[in-house]
Scaffold this motif. Structure first.
Motif, PDB file in Angstrom:
ATOM      1  N   UNK A  93       0.833  -1.206   0.000  1.00 59.29           N
ATOM      2  CA  UNK A  93       0.000   0.000   0.000  1.00 59.29           C
ATOM      3  C   UNK A  93       0.872   1.263   0.000  1.00 59.29           C
ATOM      4  N   UNK A  94       1.963   1.248   0.794  1.00 54.11           N
ATOM      5  CA  UNK A  94       2.855   2.415   0.819  1.00 54.11           C
ATOM      6  C   UNK A  94       3.495   2.655  -0.541  1.00 54.11           C
ATOM      7  N   UNK A  95       3.895   1.567  -1.214  1.00 50.99           N
ATOM      8  CA  UNK A  95       4.480   1.720  -2.547  1.00 50.99           C
ATOM      9  C   UNK A  95       3.468   2.303  -3.524  1.00 50.99           C
ATOM     10  N   UNK A  96       2.208   1.832  -3.435  1.00 51.01           N
ATOM     11  CA  UNK A  96       1.171   2.351  -4.331  1.00 51.01           C
ATOM     12  C   UNK A  96       0.922   3.844  -4.070  1.00 51.01           C
ATOM     13  N   UNK A  97       0.907   4.239  -2.766  1.00 51.98           N
ATOM     14  CA  UNK A  97       0.710   5.660  -2.437  1.00 51.98           C
ATOM     15  C   UNK A  97       1.860   6.500  -2.967  1.00 51.98           C
ATOM     16  N   UNK A  98       3.105   6.013  -2.804  1.00 54.87           N
ATOM     17  CA  UNK A  98       4.269   6.765  -3.285  1.00 54.87           C
ATOM     18  C   UNK A  98       4.222   6.906  -4.801  1.00 54.87           C
ATOM     19  N   UNK A  99       3.790   5.831  -5.480  1.00 55.61           N
ATOM     20  CA  UNK A  99       3.714   5.900  -6.941  1.00 55.61           C
ATOM     21  C   UNK A  99       2.652   6.892  -7.373  1.00 55.61           C
ATOM     22  N   UNK A 100       1.520   6.924  -6.652  1.00 55.03           N
ATOM     23  CA  UNK A 100       0.461   7.878  -6.990  1.00 55.03           C
ATOM     24  C   UNK A 100       0.940   9.312  -6.782  1.00 55.03           C
ATOM     25  N   UNK A 101       1.660   9.542  -5.669  1.00 57.56           N
ATOM     26  CA  UNK A 101       2.173  10.889  -5.411  1.00 57.56           C
ATOM     27  C   UNK A 101       3.158  11.310  -6.492  1.00 57.56           C
ATOM     28  N   UNK A 102       4.016  10.366  -6.904  1.00 56.12           N
ATOM     29  CA  UNK A 102       4.982  10.696  -7.955  1.00 56.12           C
ATOM     30  C   UNK A 102       4.288  11.049  -9.252  1.00 56.12           C
ATOM     31  N   UNK A 103       3.235  10.283  -9.630  1.00 54.47           N
ATOM     32  CA  UNK A 103       2.519  10.580 -10.867  1.00 54.47           C
ATOM     33  C   UNK A 103       1.786  11.914 -10.766  1.00 54.47           C
ATOM     34  N   UNK A 104       1.231  12.203  -9.552  1.00 50.65           N
ATOM     35  CA  UNK A 104       0.528  13.485  -9.372  1.00 50.65           C
ATOM     36  C   UNK A 104       1.507  14.658  -9.472  1.00 50.65           C
ATOM     37  N   UNK A 105       2.718  14.507  -8.866  1.00 55.27           N
ATOM     38  CA  UNK A 105       3.716  15.580  -8.957  1.00 55.27           C
ATOM     39  C   UNK A 105       4.176  15.776 -10.384  1.00 55.27           C
ATOM     40  N   UNK A 106       4.303  14.698 -11.136  1.00 57.45           N
ATOM     41  CA  UNK A 106       4.726  14.813 -12.530  1.00 57.45           C
ATOM     42  C   UNK A 106       3.679  15.548 -13.345  1.00 57.45           C
ATOM     43  N   UNK A 107       2.395  15.291 -13.073  1.00 55.44           N
ATOM     44  CA  UNK A 107       1.334  15.983 -13.800  1.00 55.44           C
ATOM     45  C   UNK A 107       1.341  17.479 -13.463  1.00 55.44           C
ATOM     46  N   UNK A 108       1.585  17.822 -12.172  1.00 53.26           N
ATOM     47  CA  UNK A 108       1.624  19.234 -11.783  1.00 53.26           C
ATOM     48  C   UNK A 108       2.794  19.959 -12.455  1.00 53.26           C
ATOM     49  N   UNK A 109       3.952  19.282 -12.510  1.00 59.19           N
ATOM     50  CA  UNK A 109       5.108  19.909 -13.145  1.00 59.19           C
ATOM     51  C   UNK A 109       4.869  20.149 -14.624  1.00 59.19           C
ATOM     52  N   UNK A 110       4.152  19.253 -15.258  1.00 57.64           N
ATOM     53  CA  UNK A 110       3.860  19.429 -16.681  1.00 57.64           C
ATOM     54  C   UNK A 110       2.902  20.587 -16.897  1.00 57.64           C
ATOM     55  N   UNK A 111       1.998  20.800 -15.907  1.00 56.47           N
ATOM     56  CA  UNK A 111       1.050  21.899 -16.049  1.00 56.47           C
ATOM     57  C   UNK A 111       1.780  23.229 -15.890  1.00 56.47           C
TER      58      UNK A 111
END
Length: 223
Positions: A205-223
């Motif tokens: 579960x922790x790995x899944x949360x970290x992966x979600x946070x990483x994908x969310x940060x990547x989307x914000x940086x692209x915006x």
């Protein structure tokens, strides 16, 4: 007038002596009641009914048998009478034919004597030929030739150029085709299913949360 009272006449006494009174004696001194016979009578209605039915069937069968015997006797007498009438009619016809000179047996064929039986023609068996007998693993060739029987023994009727024996046997092995076995592809082994422990589920579960946070940060940086 005053009524006159008449006294009744006195009965005349019989000259015979008075009859003596006989004592009444009962022949049956005692009556005993049989309970077993009473029970048998009360419970034996069906049994007596079945017995009556069987008796009626036996009588009917006996009557039918007597009728069949009488019918067969009548048929025998009728056939005997018909046969006698037929014999008398045939005898009368024969008597008429004899008197008139008719030949009753004129239609029959004349007897020409005993005919000699014709002997069957001998069957010539095929000689000087070869036959093949095939088995699973070998085959045999047999040569048949005509021979003559004499004092010296068996002799060939026809001399061949080659000195061959009467029976030639050749045995040759039959080559069996070797078939290659078809190779089937190997099946992959299935992985065994195993339940995760609490610690493993927490780490996942922790790995899944970290992966979600990483994908969310990547989307914000692209915006």
């Amino acid at each position: 007038m005053e009524p006159v009272i008449f006294n009744p006449p006195r009965p005349k006494k019989s000259v015979l002596p008075p009859a003596k009174k006989r004592k009444t004696t009962h022949k049956i001194e005692e009556i005993n009641f049989d309970f077993e016979k009473r029970a048998d009578y009360l419970t034996g209605f069906h049994k007596r009914k079945v017995a009556r039915i069987k008796q009626a069937q036996a009588e009917a069968e006996k009557k039918a048998k007597e009728e069949r015997i009488a019918l067969r006797k009548q048929l025998r007498e009728e056939r005997k009478q018909e046969l006698q009438e037929h014999v008398e009619a045939v005898n009368a016809l024969l008597q008429v034919s004899k008197t008139s000179g008719m030949d009753v047996d004129g239609d029959e064929e004349a007897w020409n004597g005993i005919e000699e039986d014709v002997a069957p023609e001998p069957v010539d068996h095929e000689v000087d030929h070869e036959e093949e007998y095939v088995d699973e693993d070998k085959y045999t060739t047999v040569t048949v030739e005509a021979v003559d029987i004499s004092k010296d023994g068996l002799q060939k009727l026809v001399d061949h150029e080659d000195s061959e024996t009467a029976e030639e046997v050749e045995v040759k092995p039959v080559e069996k085709e070797t078939k290659e076995k078809k190779k089937w592809p190997k099946k992959e082994k299935k992985k065994k299913f195993r339940y995760e422990s609490k610690a493993e589920r927490r780490i996942t579960r922790e790995k899944q949360k970290a992966a979600k946070k990483g994908r969310a940060g990547a989307r914000r940086g692209n915006d």
